[in-house]
Design a protein around this motif. Sequence first.
Motif, PDB file in Angstrom:
ATOM      1  N   ASN A 185      -2.623  -6.240  -0.498  1.00 24.85           N
ATOM      2  CA  ASN A 185      -3.046  -4.785  -0.195  1.00 24.85           C
ATOM      3  C   ASN A 185      -4.579  -4.821   0.475  1.00 24.85           C
ATOM      4  O   ASN A 185      -5.119  -4.046   1.293  1.00 24.85           O
ATOM      5  CB  ASN A 185      -3.914  -4.392  -1.564  1.00 24.85           C
ATOM      6  N   ARG A 211       0.611  -1.267   0.019  1.00 24.68           N
ATOM      7  CA  ARG A 211      -0.150  -0.272   0.106  1.00 24.68           C
ATOM      8  C   ARG A 211       0.874   1.533  -0.232  1.00 24.68           C
ATOM      9  O   ARG A 211       0.445   2.155   0.993  1.00 24.68           O
ATOM     10  CB  ARG A 211      -0.851   0.193   1.019  1.00 24.68           C
ATOM     11  N   GLN A 263      -1.946  -3.882   6.000  1.00 23.29           N
ATOM     12  CA  GLN A 263      -1.421  -3.087   6.647  1.00 23.29           C
ATOM     13  C   GLN A 263       0.198  -3.865   7.715  1.00 23.29           C
ATOM     14  O   GLN A 263      -0.333  -3.905   8.584  1.00 23.29           O
ATOM     15  CB  GLN A 263      -1.722  -1.423   6.775  1.00 23.29           C
TER      16      GLN A 263
END
Length: 278
Positions: free
Chosen positions: A71, A44, A74
């Motif tokens: 993605n 990301r 995180q």
Amino acid sequence: MQPAKPTVSIVIPAYNEESVIRQCLIAAIYQSMPAHEILVVDNRSTDRTADIVRHMQLEYPESPIKLLEQNEEQGLIPTRNHGLNQATGDVLGRIDADSVLEPDWVETVQTGFTDPVVAAATGPVVYYDMPMRRWGLKADDKMRQLVLKLARNQYHFLFGSNMALRRTAWEQIRGSTCRDERDEMHEDIDLSLHLAEQDLVIRYIPGMVSGMSARRLEDSPKDYRYYVTRFDRTYRAHEVNQRVLKIPMLIFMSIYYPAKVLRAVHTARTGRTAAPQR
């Protein structure tokens, strides 16, 4: 007959690393023995990290650079895990986006893993944005060998900026490694302890050298202390209580201020905070 040397994948988790990813990839490309594949796992990123990797794929079309995306969530651990799961080499190298491998790194890893007993390996690092780099490399090597000796070879820890593990070893432990959703632990120490719990051998290889940035010294004293005390939180999560294992934590705590001054002087003299591009 000499045993066949294993193939080596290089896995690089990356989040907003546009300032360092190019030098990392160039070092990974220019190896005395080529890597089987070089996987950049973008997590990301909101900067030009992915664009730089794509540009380098065009600039070096014969290199085995692959760009993966993680993605779903995180974090370093899910990004690391995605890369290790996707890698197809016999040995899975794992470095950071600011790592700059020595030109014989892949070859040294291949030689180290010709011993079938070795499940994982790590080596010393040289801080390329600090003065007296070669002295620093010797000091880092001596510190790691001292900790290993004091621990009577019972524990040795992988270092996330410079490590490799056999793919079969990763497959054996990946289901049990800690997710660390609260981001409190050292993920590389956690990985090491899971290997130790399965009696899998971690080998220290002095010639397996990687450069890395000392940018951690830019942290505030409070943030740096939190980073260092991740050692304790990782040990507690595994119910490990060995006094000798506190030595790296004490060393990191003691060098913060003098190392910060040295890095500031070096930056002022050279005008650089990152490794020179080749």
